[in-house]
Write a protein that holds these residues in place. Structure first.
Motif, mmCIF file in Angstrom:
data_model
loop_
_atom_site.group_PDB
_atom_site.id
_atom_site.type_symbol
_atom_site.label_atom_id
_atom_site.label_comp_id
_atom_site.label_asym_id
_atom_site.label_seq_id
_atom_site.Cartn_x
_atom_site.Cartn_y
_atom_site.Cartn_z
ATOM 1 N N LEU A 95 0.542 -1.457 0.063
ATOM 2 C CA LEU A 95 0.016 -0.381 0.168
ATOM 3 C C LEU A 95 1.058 1.174 0.259
ATOM 4 O O LEU A 95 0.579 2.220 -0.576
ATOM 5 C CB LEU A 95 -0.950 0.069 1.167
ATOM 6 C CG LEU A 95 -1.990 -1.146 1.061
ATOM 7 C CD1 LEU A 95 -3.026 -0.939 2.419
ATOM 8 C CD2 LEU A 95 -3.256 -0.717 -0.033
ATOM 9 N N MET A 99 0.990 4.649 -3.011
ATOM 10 C CA MET A 99 0.851 5.268 -2.923
ATOM 11 C C MET A 99 2.251 6.383 -3.176
ATOM 12 O O MET A 99 1.569 6.960 -4.225
ATOM 13 C CB MET A 99 0.403 5.568 -1.103
ATOM 14 C CG MET A 99 0.526 6.998 -1.051
ATOM 15 S SD MET A 99 0.740 7.499 1.117
ATOM 16 C CE MET A 99 -1.062 6.091 1.685
ATOM 17 N N SER A 110 5.475 7.571 3.144
ATOM 18 C CA SER A 110 4.268 6.620 2.843
ATOM 19 C C SER A 110 3.460 5.189 3.757
ATOM 20 O O SER A 110 2.779 5.165 4.027
ATOM 21 C CB SER A 110 4.497 5.447 1.264
ATOM 22 O OG SER A 110 4.487 7.408 0.300
ATOM 23 N N ILE A 114 0.757 4.948 5.975
ATOM 24 C CA ILE A 114 -0.552 3.681 6.135
ATOM 25 C C ILE A 114 -1.009 3.327 7.499
ATOM 26 O O ILE A 114 -1.722 2.944 7.728
ATOM 27 C CB ILE A 114 0.525 2.680 5.834
ATOM 28 C CG1 ILE A 114 0.071 2.879 3.547
ATOM 29 C CG2 ILE A 114 -0.458 1.211 5.647
ATOM 30 C CD1 ILE A 114 -0.870 3.044 3.273
ATOM 31 N N MET A 165 -5.049 7.925 1.702
ATOM 32 C CA MET A 165 -5.197 6.652 2.276
ATOM 33 C C MET A 165 -5.801 7.407 4.342
ATOM 34 O O MET A 165 -7.186 6.741 4.141
ATOM 35 C CB MET A 165 -3.735 5.580 2.935
ATOM 36 C CG MET A 165 -4.312 4.818 3.906
ATOM 37 S SD MET A 165 -5.715 3.833 3.052
ATOM 38 C CE MET A 165 -4.765 2.826 1.459
ATOM 39 N N THR A 190 -5.550 10.923 -6.599
ATOM 40 C CA THR A 190 -4.891 10.249 -5.797
ATOM 41 C C THR A 190 -6.153 8.783 -6.089
ATOM 42 O O THR A 190 -6.525 8.633 -4.691
ATOM 43 C CB THR A 190 -3.928 9.906 -5.126
ATOM 44 O OG1 THR A 190 -5.199 10.868 -4.193
ATOM 45 C CG2 THR A 190 -2.855 10.942 -4.894
ATOM 46 N N SER A 193 -5.509 4.764 -4.216
ATOM 47 C CA SER A 193 -5.179 4.183 -2.471
ATOM 48 C C SER A 193 -6.406 3.522 -2.232
ATOM 49 O O SER A 193 -6.836 3.784 -1.328
ATOM 50 C CB SER A 193 -4.582 5.539 -1.759
ATOM 51 O OG SER A 193 -3.261 5.511 -2.105
ATOM 52 N N LEU A 197 -7.954 1.008 -0.843
ATOM 53 C CA LEU A 197 -9.334 0.929 1.278
ATOM 54 C C LEU A 197 -10.150 0.280 0.706
ATOM 55 O O LEU A 197 -11.370 -0.129 2.232
ATOM 56 C CB LEU A 197 -9.173 2.452 1.128
ATOM 57 C CG LEU A 197 -10.144 2.288 2.937
ATOM 58 C CD1 LEU A 197 -8.706 1.546 3.969
ATOM 59 C CD2 LEU A 197 -9.861 4.360 2.963
#
Length: 489
Positions: A95, A99, A110, A114, A165, A190, A193, A197
């Motif tokens: 993840l 990102m 990043s 997270i 995120m 973006t 992300s 999710l």
């Protein structure tokens, strides 16, 4: 396209369709849009482009599922969030890479996001079972007063690109914990992300109808009909103040509950009795977190005259040591800005300050090569009337302004329409408390350069917003208070 096999694999795994009430599907129009890597300018992939009809489909699903979800056992809502937390932690590496590819920040940052994002799910999984009420006897003894708190209902959540995120979990967490169905509109830059999710929440067991995620290139065309529909009960927005003002106006006709986390112009104040090592470290954190693309970023660095020269020199030395490059590369400290428009705005602010008399100690220009890079920049002797001291920079530029007295800097710090966060470095306890009490901001960092914490209320005053996210009060934004009077006594 992504440049390595792992990058391509991470992008490929993310759903590219809309999530409408828990079901993946194409946009009704069939439209898609491209997602760009800001470090290279190359296209990562295409995702479905939601329109008006898709938004109304999502609202229909949210409204239909609301009674069921409101009655869902709080413990079970919390367990879903807890499982989602664990999945985010387990998938942190992939993840984070995703990102970085769509947003640009270094992979290390990043990964930190997270972890931060996951904590909102863990925090609100615990808050789900703590929604209380009250019982009391009326003053005249003739009735009983019962107070209950119930979910406000279908909620539209609009998130920005800079923390794609964490801003999603910070809104979805309390909404889901409170028993609200939600529609998430992520930023156009973006969307990946947010789609990832949604995939995590589905795997965690979130029932159909509770969540929709709608990437779009036409934000107004998607959200306008939703804000005018009486079935929507709540709007939560994080973004610029001008857009926030417009959304508040649009929300007025339906008298929607609104939460607004808007722009900032954070003062970072260093007194001459401060621990300079701690102050410089704090300045690096407050200025360079997220490449400076944060509403909490130190925007104006006020340094008392006695230590201004030394502080500025140390800051420039630390900034000069930062390595600029693609965030996926080892050892990179500063990634690209989100797009060329953002980079152009930063250059305009620096040029204006220099024209008015500021000195460039470091940087002051765009980086080399493809992508939207800007060099870490330190400006000294910045005039108080420069645009950089009034406008949110959203880039790696540190403007230093000298001051002489506590009264002077307090006046200057408060001389803005914004009031999100302030930072103060001093060893004097009395001064620290005076500044904390008198600074016009919703948050204050005393001798620390980072204030964000899922366990604390995040939000601002003045034109930096309405309401609070996080902490024990964060769930209140998604609850209505109902009073029941009971007679017959």
């Amino acid at each position: 396209m992504a440049t390595t096999e792992r990058e391509a694999r991470v992008v490929e795994r993310v759903p590219k369709q809309l999530c409408v009430g828990g079901h993946w599907r194409d946009a009704r129009s069939g439209a898609t849009f491209k997602v760009e890597d800001p470090a290279t300018g190359s296209v990562l992939c295409e995702v479905a482009d939601a329109g008006r009809a898709d938004g109304l489909d999502a609202l229909e699903a949210a409204a239909a599922a609301q009674p069921f979800w409101a009655g869902y056992p709080p413990r079970d809502r919390g367990e879903i969030l807890r499982r989602a937390y664990e999945l985010l932690v387990d998938r942190q590496d992939d993840l984070a890479l995703l990102m970085t590819l769509e947003m640009g920040k270094p992979v290390g940052e990043s990964k930190a996001e997270i972890a931060y994002a996951a904590e909102f799910f863990r925090w609100f999984s615990e808050e789900a079972v703590r929604i209380g009420g009250g019982y009391s006897v009326a003053p005249n003894g003739q009735s009983r007063l019962v107070v209950m708190r119930q979910p406000v209902g279908p909620s539209l959540l609009i998130t920005p690109w800079n923390f794609p995120m964490a801003m999603g979990t910070r809104k979805i967490g309390p909404a889901v914990a409170a028993g609200c169905t939600v529609i998430l509109k992520p930023a156009q830059q973006t969307p990946l992300s947010a789609l990832a999710l949604a995939d995590v929440l589905q795997e965690a067991g979130l029932p159909d109808g509770v969540l929709s995620v709608l990437p779009t290139t036409d934000a107004g065309g998607l959200t306008g009909p939703l804000l005018g529909d009486g079935r929507l009960r709540k709007l939560s927005f994080t973004g610029s103040t001008p857009v926030g003002r417009a959304l508040i106006k649009q929300s007025a006709d339906q008298v929607l509950r609104t939460s607004m986390e808007l722009g900032g112009n954070a003062p970072f104040i260093v007194f001459d009795d401060a621990d300079l090592d701690a102050a410089v470290t704090g300045a690096m954190q407050a200025k360079m977190r997220n490449i400076g693309e944060a509403c909490t970023a130190a925007n104006r660095l006020y340094v008392q005259a006695g230590v201004a020269e030394e502080f500025t020199a140390r800051l420039a030395e630390r900034m000069a040591a930062l390595r600029v490059g693609r965030g996926t590369e080892a050892g990179v400290d500063v990634g690209p800005l989100i797009d060329d428009k953002a980079r152009g705005k930063v250059q305009e602010l620096v040029d204006d300050a220099v024209t008015r008399g500021a000195r460039v100690l470091l940087g002051g220009e765009a980086g080399d090569g493809p992508g939207y890079f800007y060099q870490p920049t330190v400006l000294a002797d910045v005039p108080k009337d420069s645009e950089v001291s009034r406008t949110e920079i959203f880039g790696p530029v540190a403007p230093v302004i000298s001051f002489r007295t506590e009264e002077e800097v307090l006046t200057e710090a408060n001389n803005t329409e914004y009031g999100l966060v302030s930072y103060v470095f001093t060893e004097n306890l009395g001064r620290a408390l005076r500044m904390a009490e008198n600074l016009e901001s919703g948050m204050v960092g005393l001798n620390q350069g980072v204030v964000s914490n899922p366990a604390a209320p995040f939000g601002g005053v003045k034109q930096s917003g309405l309401g609070r996210e996080g902490g024990s009060v964060g769930i209140d934004e998604y609850l209505e208070v109902k009073y029941v009077g009971i007679g017959g006594f």
